[in-house]
Write a protein that holds these residues in place. Structure first.
Motif, mmCIF file in Angstrom:
data_model
loop_
_atom_site.group_PDB
_atom_site.id
_atom_site.type_symbol
_atom_site.label_atom_id
_atom_site.label_comp_id
_atom_site.label_asym_id
_atom_site.label_seq_id
_atom_site.Cartn_x
_atom_site.Cartn_y
_atom_site.Cartn_z
ATOM 1 N N SER A 166 45.188 29.615 38.867
ATOM 2 C CA SER A 166 46.150 28.996 39.790
ATOM 3 C C SER A 166 46.066 29.625 41.172
ATOM 4 C CB SER A 166 47.570 29.130 39.233
ATOM 5 O OG SER A 166 48.029 30.474 39.268
ATOM 6 N N ILE A 167 45.840 30.935 41.233
ATOM 7 C CA ILE A 167 45.725 31.606 42.531
ATOM 8 C C ILE A 167 44.448 31.156 43.235
ATOM 9 C CG2 ILE A 167 45.537 33.839 43.701
ATOM 10 C CD1 ILE A 167 47.169 35.045 41.377
ATOM 11 N N VAL A 168 43.362 31.036 42.462
ATOM 12 C CA VAL A 168 42.107 30.558 43.039
ATOM 13 C C VAL A 168 42.271 29.139 43.575
ATOM 14 C CG1 VAL A 168 39.751 29.838 42.469
ATOM 15 C CG2 VAL A 168 40.597 32.054 41.690
ATOM 16 N N GLU A 169 42.924 28.263 42.798
ATOM 17 C CA GLU A 169 43.128 26.878 43.246
ATOM 18 C C GLU A 169 43.952 26.826 44.528
ATOM 19 O OE1 GLU A 169 44.830 24.683 40.056
ATOM 20 O OE2 GLU A 169 43.111 24.965 38.726
ATOM 21 N N GLU A 170 44.978 27.673 44.605
ATOM 22 C CA GLU A 170 45.797 27.708 45.811
ATOM 23 C C GLU A 170 44.972 28.186 47.002
ATOM 24 O OE1 GLU A 170 48.952 27.348 48.403
ATOM 25 O OE2 GLU A 170 48.752 26.576 46.353
ATOM 26 N N ALA A 171 44.139 29.195 46.773
ATOM 27 C CA ALA A 171 43.282 29.697 47.850
ATOM 28 C C ALA A 171 42.314 28.614 48.312
ATOM 29 C CB ALA A 171 42.522 30.936 47.387
ATOM 30 N N PRO A 177 37.629 31.069 50.779
ATOM 31 C CA PRO A 177 36.542 31.173 49.788
ATOM 32 C C PRO A 177 36.856 32.222 48.735
ATOM 33 C CG PRO A 177 35.935 32.297 51.819
ATOM 34 C CD PRO A 177 37.254 31.632 52.095
ATOM 35 N N TRP A 178 36.203 32.098 47.579
ATOM 36 C CA TRP A 178 36.419 33.080 46.516
ATOM 37 C C TRP A 178 35.118 33.346 45.787
ATOM 38 C CZ3 TRP A 178 36.124 32.066 41.088
ATOM 39 C CH2 TRP A 178 35.844 30.719 40.774
#
Length: 873
Positions: A166-171, A177-178
Motif C-alpha cells: 500500500s505504501i508503494v502504491e501510494e508512492a 520511484p521505488w
C-alpha cells in the motif's frame, strides 16, 4: 513447441513504456506453426472446458467471447498461449491484461509478451501456458486447479505484504520511484541522497529504542502506567510459583502471553482456573521464558493506528468465526464461509480463508465441540483466539467514532513509546467513551502494525493509511528524485556520458555515472566492466551519496530487461548507426531506432530530448517524442537546424570554430573548439559532436555558460579519464592511437580524424567482430583499406560463433574493395600485433590500434613509453 528463452522486463522497454513489468518469451512453435487452432480437432472445446473464464477475453473482435471466436476461425498457438498466460494469472488473483504476440524474422518463432504483477508467478505462467497448450493439442488431461494454486503460492512467497504494497502504491501515485531491496519487504523510495527506506511499516526514521520498548511488553506496560495510561493489572512471571502469586493478586479471568511474542502467538485468553493457567504458561514459554500475566479485560478488540503522532484510523477486530444455522456442522460452516468472494488465499483479497489449526481445536475443545458439532441457529463460534486478519479475522472501521479523549491518549502513547508508526491494541466495550469511563485498557503497543484492516475493512469506510506515511517521509518541498541524464546511441555514448558527468561534478554535485568501462561515484570506479544496463543504473540510484546520475544506456540492457529507471530529466541520443544488427531480433536501423527510442520516450514531458540533427534515423524519431526537443549539429546550415532557428527553439551548433548555443537566431558562444582538449585541436569531428551533445545537455539542465566552458577546458583525454576513446601516445619516432571503434560508423570517424594527421606511414591494427553482419565486417575492412598504408589483422578475444578464417576473409574482401593495394599480414594475438607494429615503426609513423580490449593495449603502450623514458634518462 519449445521455449527458447524467457526474459523478465522490469522497466520501460521496447514493448511498452507505461507497462514496465512484462514477460517476453521467445517461443519456437516447431511443427505447430503449420497447425492453426481451427486445424486441431476439438481444440476450442477443450480450451473452453479447461479455462471457461477466457470467455471474458474480447480480443480483436471487441466483444465478450471474442477470443473464442478467433480460436474457432483459426489463430496461431503463440496468440493462444499469450491469452492463457494472462488468464491463469487473473484466476490466481493477479488481474493483469496486457499482451502482444509477434512473429520474429525466423519463421515459426514468436515473441509472446504479457504483463505480470509478481515476476516469479509471471515466469511460471509462461512455462505453464505452453504446457497447457501442449496438453490441449494432444488431448491430454491437465490439472488446472493445481496450476492456479501453485501460482497463488508463488505469489504469496514473493509478493510485498499488503502494508508494504500500500505504501508503494501510494508512492507510485505521487510519481515517487521505488526499488525493492532484496527479496523481503525492504523497499527504497526515491533515488540517491533523496531516498527513504522502509520495511513493512517500519521506516528508516523509526527509533530502534522505540521498537525495543514496544517489543518488551512488560516495559511498555510500565511506561504507560507511569504516564497514567490505563493498562491491565498484572505482572511478569517465569514459573508456577510466580503465576500463583500474580493470580492471587489480580484474580480471574486472566490472559497469558509471551513477553516477546507477536501476532497472538503463545497467548491464552479468558483463563478462569489454575490448571488451565498452568497449561497456558507452558504454552507461552515455547516462545519466551518470561510470560506476562494480566487481568482479562472484557469487551471488544480495537486497534488504533497512529502515524507521525497523529491518529489516522481505528478498527474493531473480530476473530475468525462462524455463525450456526442449526443444520450445518462447524467444518461445513467454515467451508461455506470460505466461499465468500471476499475471502482468498493469503493476502489476495480483503479477507483471508479460515484454516483449522491447533488454536481452533483448543477453542472448540473448551466449548466441548468438534468440527462435526452443529451449533445452534445464530450461535457465534470463535475459531481463533486473536483477531488477526491473516488468520481469517474481520475488521470494522470505527475511525469516526473515537472519542477525542481517546484520540489524544493514543497520540500521547505514540510519543511515550517513541514510534513514528504505531499500532495500539485496546480492549474496551467501545471507543466512543474515554477508556477511564468504559473500563477499557491498552493491551499492547505495536511497532510495524499491519495496515490491511484499515485499507480494506470488511465493514465501514476504507482508510488510505499509506498516505500519511508517505507524507511523513516526503513532506511538502522534499524531493524524492535526483536529476538523471540518460545517454544512448550507437557511437559516442561513453565519451558524452563522461563529459556530462565531468561538467556536473565541476558544478558541485556528487555524481554517479555508468559507462561501458565501469560504474563511477565521484570519479572513483566501484565496479569494472560493461555497466550500461539496468542493474548498473540501479546501483547508482541506490547509492545514498549520489546527488546527480548520468547513465550510459546501451541496447543490450534495454532488450534484456528494460531500463533501470522509470523516467529521466534529459535523454541524449548521439546517433543511430549499423551495429549489432542481426542479433536479438534487431535486423535493421528501423529496429535499432525502436530500441533507442525507449530512452527518449522515458524523458519527462517537461524534460528534454537532445537529438543529433545530422543523423537521419534520429530525426525520423523526433516528431513522435512527447518531451521537449533540442538539437545539436556540426553544420549550422543543416535544414533541421535552420527550421529550429526560425521557430526560436534551442540548439547547439559548431559554427566558425565555436561550440555555440542558439536560441532562434541568438547565439551564445561557449568556447572555441580548439580550446577543448577532447577535440584534438578540432581535428576530431566526432569528438566535437560529443562535446555539442554534452554542452547542450548541461545548458538545458541550467548550468552557467562559463561553468560549462571551464569544464570543457579541463576534460583532458587520457587513458585514465577516457580509456579507449582517441587515446594518443607519443614516442620519440612515432605515435600510437588506441580507440574502441568497432563498427563502420566508428571506423569512418577515425578515418576523418586521420585525414588531419600528418604521417610518413599509417599502420592500422584491426579485427572483425564475430557477432556483426557480413556486410558490416566487410565495410570495416573497406574503410581500413582506405585510411591505412599497412594493416595488421588480429583476432578478437571472443569469436562469437565464427571462425578466425571466416572473419579474416570478410575483412580482406572489404580491404580489396577500397580501391588501392594495401599490404597486410595476420597476427592473431592483439598484444603481439601491437608489439610488431611498434617494432616496424619508422620516423613519423602513426599506428592506430582499433581495440576491443583497450586496457591490455593501453598497458602495453604505456610500458613501452616508460621504457623509452628510462633509456633516455
Amino acid at each position: 513447441m519449445k521455449i527458447e528463452k524467457i526474459q523478465v522486463l522490469r522497466g520501460p522497454n521496447i514493448w511498452s513504456i507505461r507497462r514496465p513489468n512484462l514477460i517476453q518469451m521467445r517461443l519456437d512453435l516447431e511443427e505447430i506453426e503449420h497447425l492453426p487452432t481451427n486445424k486441431i480437432p476439438g481444440f476450442r472445446e477443450r480450451l473452453e472446458r479447461l479455462i471457461p473464464s477466457l470467455i471474458t477475453h474480447r480480443c480483436s473482435e471487441g466483444v465478450e467471447g471474442g477470443f473464442f471466436q478467433r480460436v474457432e476461425m483459426g489463430t496461431w498457438m503463440g496468440h493462444v498461449i499469450e491469452h492463457i498466460a494472462l488468464e491463469i494469472q487473473t484466476v490466481a488473483g493477479m488481474d493483469t491484461g496486457f499482451g502482444r504476440t509477434r512473429e520474429t524474422k525466423t519463421p515459426g518463432v514468436y515473441n509472446v509478451v504479457f504483463s505480470y504483477l509478481e515476476e516469479n508467478s509471471g515466469v511460471y505462467a509462461a512455462e505453464q501456458s505452453v504446457e497447457i497448450a501442449r496438453c490441449l493439442i494432444e488431448n491430454i488431461d491437465y490439472d488446472i486447479d493445481a496450476c492456479i494454486q501453485n501460482l497463488r503460492e508463488i505469489r504469496e512467497r514473493h509478493r510485498l505484504g499488503p502494508s508494504t504494497g500500500s505504501i508503494v502504491e501510494e508512492a507510485v501515485s505521487r510519481r515517487i520511484p521505488w526499488i525493492r531491496l532484496g527479496r523481503n519487504s525492504l523497499v527504497q523510495l526515491g533515488y540517491g541522497v533523496n531516498q527513504q527506506r522502509f520495511q513493512a511499516t517500519i521506516t528508516g526514521n523509526t527509533s530502534s529504542i522505540a521498537v525495543e520498548i514496544a517489543c518488551n511488553k512488560e516495559l511498555t506496560k510500565r511506561m504507560l502506567d507511569q504516564a497514567a495510561i490505563p493498562v491491565p493489572s498484572g505482572d511478569l512471571v517465569s514459573d508456577e510459583e510466580g503465576l500463583r502469586t500474580v493470580i492471587e493478586k489480580i484474580g480471574y479471568p486472566i490472559v497469558l502471553k509471551p513477553l516477546d511474542g507477536n501476532h497472538g502467538k503463545g497467548s491464552s485468553i479468558n483463563v478462569n482456573d489454575f490448571e488451565t493457567a498452568l497449561i497456558g504458561l507452558q504454552h507461552a514459554q515455547n516462545f519466551s521464558q518470561n510470560v506476562i500475566v494480566e487481568r482479562y479485560i472484557t469487551g471488544y478488540d480495537f486497534r488504533i493506528l497512529v502515524i507521525n503522532h497523529r491518529m489516522v484510523a481505528a478498527a474493531r477486530r473480530v476473530p475468525a468465526h462462524v455463525i450456526g444455522d442449526g443444520k450445518l456442522d462447524i467444518q461445513e460452516l467454515i467451508d461455506k464461509e470460505n466461499l465468500n468472494p471476499l475471502r482468498g488465499y493469503g493476502h489476495e483479497k480483503v479477507l483471508t480463508e479460515i484454516t483449522v489449526d491447533k488454536d481452533t481445536n483448543e477453542l472448540l475443545e473448551k466449548l466441548h465441540y468438534t468440527l462435526e458439532s452443529v451449533p445452534k441457529n445464530g450461535e457465534i463460534v470463535y475459531l481463533k483466539s486473536t483477531a488477526n486478519l491473516s488468520t481469517g479475522g474481520t475488521s470494522i472501521d470505527v475511525t469516526d467514532m473515537v472519542h477525542p479523549e481517546n484520540v489524544t491518549m493514543a497520540e500521547r502513547v505514540s510519543r511515550i513509546i517513541g514510534l513514528d508508526v504505531c499500532g495500539i491494541d485496546i480492549m474496551a466495550e467501545n471507543l466512543t467513551q474515554p477508556l477511564k469511563e468504559s473500563g477499557g485498557a491498552i493491551l499492547e503497543v505495536n511497532a510495524a502494525p499491519g495496515f490491511r484492516m484499515h485499507l480494506a475493512p470488511s465493514e465501514g469506510l476504507p482508510r488510505n493509511v499509506a498516505a500519511p506515511v508517505v507524507d511523513m517521509l516526503y513532506p511538502p518541498g522534499k524531493p524524492a528524485k535526483i536529476p538523471i541524464i540518460a545517454v544512448t546511441g550507437t557511437n559516442g555514448k561513453t565519451t558524452t556520458t563522461r563529459l556530462i558527468a565531468h561538467i556536473v561534478k565541476n558544478n558541485g554535485y556528487r555524481v554517479g555515472f555508468t559507462t561501458s568501462d565501469g560504474i563511477y561515484i565521484q570519479n572513483v570506479m566501484l565496479t569494472k566492466g560493461d555497466t550500461t544496463g539496468p542493474i548498473s543504473a540501479e546501483f547508482v540510484l541506490k547509492d545514498p551519496t549520489v546527488e546527480f546520475a548520468v547513465l550510459e544506456t546501451a541496447r543490450g540492457g534495454i532488450l534484456r530487461s528494460g531500463l533501470g529507471f522509470k523516467s529521466c530529466d534529459i535523454g541524449v541520443l548521439t546517433n543511430i548507426k549499423e551495429d549489432h544488427l542481426g542479433m536479438n531480433d534487431i535486423h535493421n536501423l528501423r529496429d535499432l531506432t525502436k530500441v533507442k527510442r525507449v530512452v527518449m520516450d522515458s524523458v519527462k514531458k517537461d524534460g528534454w530530448s537532445v537529438m543529433n540533427a545530422d543523423d537521419e534515423y534520429s530525426m525520423r524519431l523526433m516528431p513522435e517524442l512527447e518531451s521537449r526537443v533540442a538539437l545539436f549539429s556540426l553544420d549550422e546550415e543543416n535544414p533541421h537546424m535552420k527550421k529550429y532557428a526560425k521557430e526560436g527553439k534551442i540548439s547547439c551548433v559548431y559554427e566558425e570554430g565555436f561550440i555555440t548555443i542558439k536560441k532562434g537566431d541568438w547565439k551564445i558562444r561557449i568556447i572555441k573548439a580548439t580550446h577543448v582538449p577532447i577535440t584534438m585541436e578540432a581535428k576530431a569531428k566526432f569528438m566535437i559532436a560529443n562535446v555539442l551533445a554534452a554542452s547542450l545537455s548541461a545548458y538545458l539542465h541550467g548550468f552557467a555558460i562559463d561553468d560549462i566552458a571551464n569544464s570543457l577546458r579541463t576534460f583532458i583525454p587520457s587513458p585514465a579519464l577516457t580509456p579507449g576513446r582517441l587515446n594518443i601516445f607519443k614516442f620519440k619516432k612515432f605515435q600510437v592511437l588506441i580507440d574502441f571503434a568497432h563498427n563502420p560508423a566508428g571506423y569512418e570517424a577515425i578515418e576523418e580524424y586521420l585525414k588531419n594527421v600528418e604521417a610518413t606511414k599509417k599502420i592500422g591494427i584491426i579485427s572483425g567482430v564475430g557477432d556483426r553482419r557480413d556486410e558490416d565486417i566487410r565495410q570495416c575492412g573497406k574503410i581500413a583499406g582506405r585510411m591505412f598504408d599497412y594493416i595488421i589483422i588480429r583476432n578478437e578475444k571472443h569469436l562469437r560463433g565464427r571462425t578466425e578464417d571466416e572473419i579474416n576473409e570478410l575483412i580482406i574482401t572489404g580491404m580489396q574493395q577500397a580501391g588501392k593495394n594495401v599490404s597486410y599480414e595476420i597476427i592473431p594475438k592483439e598484444i603481439e600485433a601491437l608489439k610488431h607494429a611498434m617494432s616496424m615503426a619508422e620516423e613519423g609513423t602513426f599506428i592506430t590500434a582499433l581495440s576491443d580490449v583497450v586496457t591490455n593495449a593501453i598497458d602495453l603502450v604505456q610500458e613501452y613509453q616508460n621504457r623509452e623514458l628510462l633509456e633516455e634518462g
